[in-house]
Design a protein around this motif. Structure first.
Motif, PDB file in Angstrom:
ATOM      1  N   MET B  50     -11.176  17.461   1.351  1.00 18.91           N
ATOM      2  CA  MET B  50     -10.422  17.518   2.599  1.00 18.91           C
ATOM      3  C   MET B  50     -11.310  17.208   3.793  1.00 18.91           C
ATOM      4  N   GLU B  51     -12.561  17.664   3.761  1.00 20.01           N
ATOM      5  CA  GLU B  51     -13.471  17.386   4.876  1.00 20.01           C
ATOM      6  C   GLU B  51     -13.770  15.892   4.976  1.00 20.01           C
ATOM      7  N   ILE B  52     -14.066  15.296   3.831  1.00 19.95           N
ATOM      8  CA  ILE B  52     -14.394  13.861   3.855  1.00 19.95           C
ATOM      9  C   ILE B  52     -13.148  13.048   4.207  1.00 19.95           C
ATOM     10  N   ASP B  53     -12.019  13.470   3.698  1.00 16.24           N
ATOM     11  CA  ASP B  53     -10.769  12.791   4.012  1.00 16.24           C
ATOM     12  C   ASP B  53     -10.511  12.848   5.521  1.00 16.24           C
ATOM     13  N   ALA B  54     -10.811  13.999   6.117  1.00 15.29           N
ATOM     14  CA  ALA B  54     -10.616  14.142   7.569  1.00 15.29           C
ATOM     15  C   ALA B  54     -11.587  13.251   8.335  1.00 15.29           C
ATOM     16  N   MET B  55     -12.827  13.209   7.883  1.00 16.47           N
ATOM     17  CA  MET B  55     -13.802  12.319   8.536  1.00 16.47           C
ATOM     18  C   MET B  55     -13.343  10.863   8.429  1.00 16.47           C
ATOM     19  N   ALA B  56     -12.959  10.476   7.211  1.00 16.49           N
ATOM     20  CA  ALA B  56     -12.534   9.085   6.987  1.00 16.49           C
ATOM     21  C   ALA B  56     -11.336   8.741   7.875  1.00 16.49           C
ATOM     22  N   ALA B  57     -10.477   9.737   8.096  1.00 16.25           N
ATOM     23  CA  ALA B  57      -9.274   9.498   8.902  1.00 16.25           C
ATOM     24  C   ALA B  57      -9.622   9.238  10.369  1.00 16.25           C
ATOM     25  N   GLN B  58     -10.760   9.749  10.829  1.00 13.98           N
ATOM     26  CA  GLN B  58     -11.188   9.426  12.196  1.00 13.98           C
ATOM     27  C   GLN B  58     -12.006   8.135  12.235  1.00 13.98           C
ATOM     28  N   ILE B  59     -12.738   7.882  11.159  1.00 10.40           N
ATOM     29  CA  ILE B  59     -13.550   6.655  11.112  1.00 10.40           C
ATOM     30  C   ILE B  59     -12.644   5.427  11.065  1.00 10.40           C
ATOM     31  N   TYR B  60     -11.608   5.508  10.248  1.00 14.07           N
ATOM     32  CA  TYR B  60     -10.643   4.397  10.160  1.00 14.07           C
ATOM     33  C   TYR B  60      -9.247   5.000  10.280  1.00 14.07           C
ATOM     34  N   PRO B  61      -8.833   5.221  11.535  1.00 17.24           N
ATOM     35  CA  PRO B  61      -7.622   6.024  11.749  1.00 17.24           C
ATOM     36  C   PRO B  61      -6.320   5.297  11.391  1.00 17.24           C
ATOM     37  N   SER B  62      -5.306   6.103  11.185  1.00 19.92           N
ATOM     38  CA  SER B  62      -3.958   5.582  10.950  1.00 19.92           C
ATOM     39  C   SER B  62      -3.283   5.441  12.303  1.00 19.92           C
ATOM     40  N   ASP B  63      -2.636   4.336  12.538  1.00 25.43           N
ATOM     41  CA  ASP B  63      -1.805   4.185  13.742  1.00 25.43           C
ATOM     42  C   ASP B  63      -0.544   3.440  13.318  1.00 25.43           C
ATOM     43  N   SER B  64      -0.247   2.331  13.928  1.00 27.53           N
ATOM     44  CA  SER B  64       0.936   1.599  13.471  1.00 27.53           C
ATOM     45  C   SER B  64       0.680   0.944  12.113  1.00 27.53           C
ATOM     46  N   THR B  65      -0.580   0.875  11.744  1.00 27.86           N
ATOM     47  CA  THR B  65      -0.915   0.344  10.421  1.00 27.86           C
ATOM     48  C   THR B  65      -1.691   1.409   9.651  1.00 27.86           C
ATOM     49  N   PRO B  66      -1.737   1.294   8.324  1.00 24.62           N
ATOM     50  CA  PRO B  66      -2.399   2.331   7.523  1.00 24.62           C
ATOM     51  C   PRO B  66      -3.869   2.512   7.876  1.00 24.62           C
ATOM     52  N   GLY B  67      -4.328   3.713   7.702  1.00 23.81           N
ATOM     53  CA  GLY B  67      -5.737   4.031   7.890  1.00 23.81           C
ATOM     54  C   GLY B  67      -6.351   4.470   6.576  1.00 23.81           C
ATOM     55  N   ALA B  68      -7.514   5.122   6.677  1.00 24.06           N
ATOM     56  CA  ALA B  68      -8.241   5.527   5.473  1.00 24.06           C
ATOM     57  C   ALA B  68      -7.408   6.461   4.597  1.00 24.06           C
ATOM     58  N   LYS B  69      -6.575   7.314   5.239  1.00 20.68           N
ATOM     59  CA  LYS B  69      -5.752   8.240   4.443  1.00 20.68           C
ATOM     60  C   LYS B  69      -4.773   7.473   3.559  1.00 20.68           C
ATOM     61  N   GLU B  70      -4.033   6.579   4.175  1.00 18.59           N
ATOM     62  CA  GLU B  70      -3.027   5.835   3.411  1.00 18.59           C
ATOM     63  C   GLU B  70      -3.677   4.899   2.389  1.00 18.59           C
ATOM     64  N   ALA B  71      -4.862   4.425   2.714  1.00 21.52           N
ATOM     65  CA  ALA B  71      -5.553   3.541   1.771  1.00 21.52           C
ATOM     66  C   ALA B  71      -6.217   4.344   0.658  1.00 21.52           C
ATOM     67  N   GLN B  72      -6.116   5.677   0.744  1.00 19.92           N
ATOM     68  CA  GLN B  72      -6.641   6.586  -0.289  1.00 19.92           C
ATOM     69  C   GLN B  72      -8.146   6.397  -0.504  1.00 19.92           C
ATOM     70  N   VAL B  73      -8.832   6.237   0.631  1.00 16.12           N
ATOM     71  CA  VAL B  73     -10.267   6.012   0.603  1.00 16.12           C
ATOM     72  C   VAL B  73     -11.023   7.179  -0.049  1.00 16.12           C
ATOM     73  N   ILE B  74     -10.473   8.367   0.069  1.00 14.55           N
ATOM     74  CA  ILE B  74     -11.154   9.536  -0.503  1.00 14.55           C
ATOM     75  C   ILE B  74     -11.382   9.371  -2.007  1.00 14.55           C
ATOM     76  N   GLN B 145      -8.849  -1.555  -7.406  1.00 12.27           N
ATOM     77  CA  GLN B 145      -9.185  -0.865  -8.652  1.00 12.27           C
ATOM     78  C   GLN B 145     -10.400   0.039  -8.514  1.00 12.27           C
ATOM     79  N   HIS B 146     -11.093  -0.026  -7.383  1.00 11.55           N
ATOM     80  CA  HIS B 146     -12.202   0.904  -7.152  1.00 11.55           C
ATOM     81  C   HIS B 146     -11.721   2.216  -6.545  1.00 11.55           C
ATOM     82  N   GLY B 147     -10.429   2.352  -6.327  1.00  8.58           N
ATOM     83  CA  GLY B 147      -9.896   3.646  -5.928  1.00  8.58           C
ATOM     84  C   GLY B 147      -9.296   3.690  -4.531  1.00  8.58           C
ATOM     85  N   GLY B 148      -9.777   2.839  -3.617  1.00  2.00           N
ATOM     86  CA  GLY B 148      -9.237   2.822  -2.255  1.00  2.00           C
ATOM     87  C   GLY B 148      -8.407   1.576  -2.030  1.00  2.00           C
TER      88      GLY B 148
END
Lengths: 556, 176
Positions: B50-74, B145-148
Motif C-alpha cells: 500500500m505504501e509503494i502503491d501510494a508513492m507510485a500514485a503520486q509519481i505517475y498520478p491518475s487524472d483523466s487518463t490512467p496512472g500507476a494505480k490503474e496500470a497496476q504498477v505495484i 506481461q511484466h505485471g504493470g
C-alpha cells in the motif's frame, strides 16, 4: 558445425567474429583453410534469430547468455583524461556476441572519403596530432567496398555527388524510409541549401541472399534483428563460413594471450573457456588473425608479453594502443507540433552530407562530419529520461511526457577526430576484469581542433532544427568522448615498422604469421562511421592472406 | 473505495509472464504468479504494498487518463524485486523505515494529496525515492506481461504501438 581439437594445429585462429573477423573467417574457410573463430561473448540467437526479443525490459536487464553488448561491470575498464590522472572506473562497452557489434549496431555503412586516406600529404600534418597517410589509397580499397557491400547486404541511395565517395557499383538494395526525421531535415535543407540523403545502412530493404526485408519494427539499434534484415556478420557471413565444413565458431572463449615460439612466430592462442569454469585452453594454429576491435585488439597484444616481446606482442614500435580515436558527437534536439513516431523503423532517418568535406579556411578547424536525423526513443527509455523542461515525477511530469511523446527530433552527428599519440588504450595497473585479466584503460582528450568541430556541429544542428520548424530547440553541451563502440586507430597500418604496427596487408611488422585487421587498423578516423571501411579492409586483407597461404607464405 | 481500505484487485498474468522472466527466475515467477492470482504479493507485505502503491500514485498520478494505480504498477514492482531487480531489495527495506519516519507510521495514502506530494518532494533525492520513481516508470512502460502497464495503459498514453511491423509513412512529416 565442424569441431576441431585444441591440440590439432588449425590453419587459422581468428580472434573476434564481428565486422572484420567474420569476413576473414568466411574468406579463409571458403578458400579451404581450417579456421577456428574465438568469440568471447555468447551465441546470442545465432541460427535462430527469430528468438531475438523485442522486449525492452529484458533487453535492459539481460541474463548473462542474452547479453549482446559487453557489461562494464564484468568487462571492466577505466578512464582518464590524461596520463597524470588516476584512472577511474569507466563505462566503455562494445558488441560482445557471435557477430560482434554488427548484431546490435545502428548499421550506418558509409565509406570513407578518398581524401581521408592521404590527409597528411593532401592537407599537411597538424602540431600535436599523428595525422598520417594510409599505406593504401581509396582507389585500391574501392573494389573491396563493393565486395563488402554486395556480400554483406547494404541499402542506400544511388547518388552522384562529390559528398560521397565515388562508387563503381551502386548499393544492392534501395534505401530505407527517410522517416519523419528525414523529411523534416529535408525541409530545412531546402531553406539552408544542404544536401540530405537517405541513410546508407547494413539493413536490407528487399529479399536478399535468402534473407527477408526490414519490417521497420523499431526495436533496432541495441537489439538483435528477429527477421535477419540487419546484415550482421552473424547472418550474412558466418553461416557461409560454417557451411564450408572448415570453420568452427567457439563462443564464450576469452583469449588472454597470443603465444609465440622462440623464433618469434605465433603458435596459437590461450583462451579461457567460460562454459568450463574458465579453464585455460591452448588452441594451436599456423597463423593468427586478430580482429577483436579497436580496444580489445591492442589490449590482447599488450597482454601477450614475453621475453621476445617485452613491450607486448607486435609492439617494437611502441605504438600498440596509441592514436586511439573513440569518436566525437554532439548535436541538438527539437520538438515539433505533430508526431514523428520515430520509434518505428531503423534508427537513422536521413543524413546531411554538406559538412563532410574539409573547409579549414571557412570554418577554422580541420575535419568534417556527417549529421544524422533521428528521434528514436523506446517507451521505458523515454519515460526514464523524461520530457524536456519538466519535473521528473508527478502531474507535471506525466502531462509533459504525454505532450512531448513522439515529437522529438535529435541531430546526432559523427565528427572527425584527430589521432593523437597520447590518446591510448593500455592495461590498467590495478584493476582486473571478471576473469582476472588486466582491465582496459582508456586515456583520451580530444584536440582543441576537434572540440571546435563539435561546437560547429552543435550550432549547425540548432540551425537545421529551427529551419525545420521546431517549436523548441535545445543544444547539447559540448563534451569530449570517453570510449564506446567506434574505437579506432590503435594498431595503425603503415609502411614503416617504426611508426605502424602492421603493413598494408595487415601483417604485423614484428610477427610474420600474425594479421591484425579491424577498427584498430585505421590510420585516421574518417567521419566516425567506421564499419564499412573495417569490412572492406578485411576483404582486402583476406584476399592477400589466401594468396599468401596458398603459396605457403604464412603456413610454413 | 477509500485509499486506506483499498483492497488490491485480483491480478491475473493475462498474457503469461515473459519467457525471459520464467527462464531466469522460474521459482520466483511461479510463486509470484500464484500470489498475484490471489491478489497477494511476493516481496511486499500488504501494508508495504500500500505504501509503494501510494508513492507510485503520486509519481505517475491518475487524472483523466490512467496512472500507476490503474496500470497496476505495484505488481510490476513486486515481481521486479524478486527477479531482475533483486539487488534493489535492500533499498526498499531501508526505505520503508525512512518513509515511516516521515509519515509517523501513518499510511501515506491516507494523507491529503498535497501533504503526500510535499512529503515525497522532501525525499525525492534519496536512493529509495529515486528507485521507486524509476520502477514506477518502468512499470508504466514495460510490456504488460511484466505485471504493470495493464491493458497497455502506459503505451497508449505515449502513442506507442507495439505491432513491431510498420510501413512508411511513420509520422506526420514523412507523408507523401
Amino acid at each position: 558445425m565442424k569441431k576441431y581439437s585444441p591440440s590439432e594445429e588449425v590453419d587459422f585462429v581468428v580472434i573476434g567474429s564481428g565486422a572484420a573477423g567474420a569476413v576473414m573467417a568466411k574468406q579463409l574457410a571458403v578458400a579451404g583453410f581450417s579456421v577456428v573463430v574465438m568469440e568471447q561473448g555468447p551465441w546470442g540467437a545465432y541460427g535462430h534469430e527469430q528468438d531475438y526479443s523485442k522486449d525492452e525490459l529484458s533487453n535492459r536487464f539481460p541474463a548473462p547468455d542474452d547479453e549482446l553488448i559487453s557489461d562494464p561491470s564484468k568487462y571492466r575498464n577505466t578512464f582518464r583524461r590524461n596520463a597524470s590522472e588516476k584512472a577511474v572506473a569507466g563505462n566503455h562497452s562494445f558488441g560482445c556476441v557471435v557477430g560482434g557489434g554488427t548484431v546490435t549496431y545502428g548499421a550506418s555503412s558509409w565509406r570513407h572519403m578518398p581524401y581521408e586516406f592521404d590527409e597528411a600529404s593532401r592537407y599537411g600534418t597538424m602540431k600535436g596530432t599523428g595525422i598520417a597517410d594510409w599505406p593504401i589509397s581509396y582507389k585500391e580499397l574501392e573494389p573491396y567496398y563493393v565486395q563488402a557491400e554486395w556480400e554483406i547486404g547494404i541499402s542506400g541511395p544511388d547518388l552522384k555527388t562529390p559528398l560521397i565517395a565515388p562508387m563503381s557499383k551502386p548499393y544492392p538494395c534501395p534505401p530505407l524510409p527517410i522517416k519523419s526525421s528525414g523529411a523534416l531535415v529535408q525541409k530545412a535543407a531546402e531553406k539552408l541549401n544542404l544536401v540530405v540523403t537517405p541513410n546508407v545502412a547494413a539493413i536490407i530493404t528487399k529479399p536478399y541472399n535468402g534473407r527477408s526485408a526490414c519490417i521497420n519494427c523499431g526495436m533496432c539499434s541495441g537489439y538483435g534483428c528477429q527477421v535477419k534484415a540487419r546484415s550482421s556478420s552473424a547472418v550474412s557471413l558466418l553461416p557461409i563460413a560454417v557451411a564450408t565444413g572448415n570453420c568452427e565458431i567457439r563462443a564464450h572463449s576469452v583469449v588472454r594471450e597470443i603465444s609465440v615460439s622462440p623464433a618469434g612466430r605465433a603458435t596459437g592462442v590461450i583462451y579461457l573457456d567460460k562454459k568450463n569454469d574458465n579453464r585455460e585452453v591452448f588452441q594451436k594454429a599456423k597463423c593468427v588473425v586478430l580482429s577483436a576491435n579497436g580496444t580489445e585488439t591492442p589490449r590482447l597484444l599488450l597482454m601477450s608479453k614475453s621475453g621476445l616481446f617485452p613491450q607486448g606482442l607486435a609492439n617494437s614500435s611502441g605504438i600498440v594502443g596509441k592514436y586511439l580515436m573513440t569518436g566525437n558527437g554532439g548535436g541538438a534536439s527539437g520538438l515539433f507540433s505533430d508526431p514523428l513516431n520515430e520509434y518505428k523503423g531503423c534508427v537513422t532517418g536521413a543524413a546531411v552530407l554538406s559538412y563532410v568535406p574539409n573547409d579549414v579556411k571557412g570554418r577554422g578547424w580541420y575535419g568534417g562530419g556527417r549529421m544524422t536525423a533521428r528521434g528514436q526513443q523506446s517507451p521505458i527509455q523515454y519515460g526514464l529520461s523524461g520530457p524536456r523542461n519538466a519535473p521528473s515525477w508527478g502531474a507535471g511530469y506525466k502531462k509533459a511526457l504525454i505532450e512531448q511523446a513522439n515529437r522529438r527530433l535529435t541531430m546526432v552527428n559523427f565528427i572527425s577526430q584527430m589521432p593523437i599519440e597520447t590518446n591510448m588504450v593500455d592495461l590498467d595497473p590495478d584493476m582486473k576484469d571478471a576473469w582476472g585479466l588486466p582491465a582496459l584503460r582508456i586515456t583520451t582528450t580530444s584536440h582543441e581542433n576537434d572540440m571546435k568541430g563539435v561546437r560547429f556541429f552543435i550550432e549547425k544542428s540548432v540551425e537545421i532544427l529551427k529551419a525545420a520548424g521546431a517549436t523548441e530547440v535545445w543544444a547539447d553541451t559540448p563534451s569530449d568522448s570517453r570510449g564506446g563502440a567506434h574505437a579506432r586507430g590503435t594498431c595503425r597500418i603503415g609502411n614503416d615498422p617504426k611508426t605502424s604496427v602492421a603493413n598494408k596487408y595487415h601483417r604485423a611488422h614484428d610477427v610474420p604469421n600474425l594479421f591484425i585487421v579491424d577498427g584498430s587498423s585505421l590510420v585516421t578516423g574518417g567521419r566516425n562511421h567506421p564499419t564499412m571501411t573495417i569490412s572492406a579492409l578485411a576483404y582486402r586483407c583476406a584476399e592477400h592472406l589466401v594468396k599468401a597461404a596458398k603459396a605457403g607464405n604464412v603456413t610454413i | 473505495m477509500s485509499d486506506t481500505r483499498r483492497t488490491f484487485l485480483l491480478k491475473g498474468f493475462s498474457a503469461g509472464t515473459t519467457a525471459w522472466l520464467a527462464a531466469n527466475w522460474p521459482t520466483q515467477v511461479a510463486a509470484a504468479e500464484a500470489a498475484q492470482a490471489m491478489g497477494n504479493f511476493t516481496f511486499f507485505t500488504p501494508a508495504q504494498a500500500m505504501e509503494i502503491d501510494a508513492m507510485a500514485a503520486q509519481i505517475y498520478p491518475s487524472d483523466s487518463t490512467p496512472g500507476a494505480k490503474e496500470a497496476q504498477v505495484i505488481y510490476f514492482i513486486d515481481l521486479a524485486l524478486v527477479t531482475f531487480a533483486q539487488d534493489k531489495q535492500e533499498i526498499y527495506k531501508k526505505g520503508f523505515g525512512e518513509l515511516a519516519a516521515k509519515t509517523g507510521n501513518r499510511p501515506l495514502g491516507a494523507m491529503p494529496v498535497a501533504d503526500q506530494i510535499a512529503l515525497l518532494t522532501s525525499i525525492q533525492t534519496t536512493p529509495f525515492f529515486r528507485t521507486v520513481r524509476d520502477h514506477t516508470i518502468m512499470g508504466m512502460f514495460a510490456a504488460p506481461q511484466h505485471g504493470g502497464n495493464f491493458q497497455k495503459a502506459g503505451w497508449k498514453q505515449i502513442g506507442f504501438d507495439d505491432s513491431l511491423n510498420f510501413r512508411a509513412p511513420f509520422g506526420a512529416y514523412d507523408k507523401a
